[in-house]
Design an enzyme around this catalytic site. Sequence first.
Site, PDB file in Angstrom:
ATOM      1  CB  SER A 183     -28.592   5.427  31.889  1.00 27.83           C
ATOM      2  OG  SER A 183     -28.537   5.716  33.261  1.00 27.83           O
ATOM      3  CG  HIS A 212     -28.357   7.292  28.047  1.00 28.95           C
ATOM      4  ND1 HIS A 212     -27.289   6.518  27.658  1.00 28.95           N
ATOM      5  CD2 HIS A 212     -28.065   7.720  29.296  1.00 28.95           C
ATOM      6  CE1 HIS A 212     -26.400   6.449  28.635  1.00 28.95           C
ATOM      7  NE2 HIS A 212     -26.847   7.177  29.645  1.00 28.95           N
ATOM      8  CE  LYS A 243     -24.674   9.717  28.999  1.00 22.73           C
ATOM      9  NZ  LYS A 243     -23.386   9.437  29.643  1.00 22.73           N
TER      10      LYS A 243
HETATM   11  C1  LIG Z   1     -29.254  11.244  32.264  1.00 21.01           C
HETATM   12  C2  LIG Z   1     -27.814  11.664  32.327  1.00 21.01           C
HETATM   13  N1  LIG Z   1     -27.509  12.949  32.568  1.00 21.01           N
HETATM   14  C3  LIG Z   1     -26.229  13.383  32.618  1.00 21.01           C
HETATM   15  C4  LIG Z   1     -25.184  12.515  32.447  1.00 21.01           C
HETATM   16  C5  LIG Z   1     -23.787  13.025  32.556  1.00 21.01           C
HETATM   17  O1  LIG Z   1     -23.292  13.373  31.320  1.00 21.01           O
HETATM   18  P1  LIG Z   1     -21.751  13.769  31.177  1.00 21.01           P
HETATM   19  O2  LIG Z   1     -20.976  12.506  31.113  1.00 21.01           O
HETATM   20  O3  LIG Z   1     -21.700  14.584  29.938  1.00 21.01           O
HETATM   21  O4  LIG Z   1     -21.394  14.585  32.392  1.00 21.01           O
HETATM   22  C6  LIG Z   1     -25.445  11.177  32.171  1.00 21.01           C
HETATM   23  C7  LIG Z   1     -24.305  10.240  31.963  1.00 21.01           C
HETATM   24  O5  LIG Z   1     -24.258   9.160  32.428  1.00 21.01           O
HETATM   25  C8  LIG Z   1     -26.779  10.738  32.117  1.00 21.01           C
HETATM   26  O6  LIG Z   1     -27.081   9.453  31.870  1.00 21.01           O
END
Ligand SMILES: Cc1ncc(COP(=O)(O)O)c(C=O)c1O
Length: 395
Positions: A183, A212, A243
């Site tokens: 990200s 993502h 997302k």
């Molecule tokens: C790779 C990854 N996993 C998990 C998450 C967390 O997701 P959530 O906002 O649904 O808790 C994110 C969010 O930034 C992420 O980029």
Amino acid sequence: MSKLWNRINDELKTRHDSKTYNHIKVLESPQGAQIEVGGRKFINMCSNNYLGFANNRAAVAAAKDALDEYGVGSGAVRSISGTQKCHIDFERKLAEFKGVEDVILVQSGFQANTALIPTITTADDAIISDELNHASIIDGVRLARAKKYVYKHADMEDLKVQIEKAKSEVSGIVLIITDGVFSMDGDIAPLDKIVELKEQYEDVYLAVDDAHGEGVFGSHGRGLVNHFGLDGRVEFEIGTLSKAFGIAGGFIGGKKELIDYLKQKARPFLFSTGLDSAMCGAGICIVDEMTRSDERVKKLWENAKYLQSGLKALGFDTWKTVSPITPVIVGEEAKATALTKALFDEGVLVSPIMFPTVAKGLARIRLMPSAAHSKDDLDEAIAKIKKCAEQLEII
Ligand SMILES: Cc1ncc(COP(=O)(O)O)c(C=O)c1O
């Protein structure tokens, strides 16, 4: 003052003094290409609402219908009496979309990692994690009792070294875990190579967190595993609904017995109340729409390419991205903060990304285009980035 309050106040002061204190913005409108903050309109370049579903009217209506049918709360953790029919319907819908046997819904993408990683590993096992993995993977790994290994980012030679090491040091299974799309840089894990490598060994398994990648890669946005043609060859697919799906919640997809096992054993599932009905209602509507049409995914990519080529033509470095995540490298941390502030004054919202999230000297602003942006939005954002960067002598 006690040690506790000294510690807290010192940390807050350090952040204020070093200008790294995060003044969290309060939005006065729904998520979209434009948003309102403090009575002013901004072009929104910092949300993960990739496909523009966060304020989709059909999804809002479906959420309201689900609230009417099931109420606002599920009443208990799902394993006691909190599993509503809409949870099961949504799980089935997601499993069909992702092309996996079954899915378990949890409260967030973060929780999906903490539900999966410690539950499927024991003290006899090894976990090998990409060095740039997301914080929720790191925390999920911390909760596990398995032996921990880290491989250099996307480096297949080092991954092989770590697999061999783990194989010689533990008696149980080896779990490799990686983000699908990273990200901060927007690059992707070489899933084809990882799968090829792990299939050379017995009892080496792969988990991919495609937070993502979903809604972005693969047919109709089915994600990175689908993009690489690896359906059925990745044991654990972790996803977030926050997302591209535009709502909130997380999930894990895989074989039926895996999901059955997680519903018996995963602590975030057993000890925390499940998603509310509105998320299930909206989620079902959004997945139906994604299955029906890939127009939004196409628009997202068209916008991402337009934004990135516009910035590159002005001399900006968009780093390693191969996804819509658009880093604009500015170098020093102070420049990232100054550019973010100048853009805020000009009516463009971006997020600054700095050390320790990324290496020193690689501070950046990060832009997130979406299917909801118009060409005019993107042109205005590019023009204002150019103006502010010139004023700050970044370009
Ligand atoms: C790779 C990854 N996993 C998990 C998450 C967390 O997701 P959530 O906002 O649904 O808790 C994110 C969010 O930034 C992420 O980029």
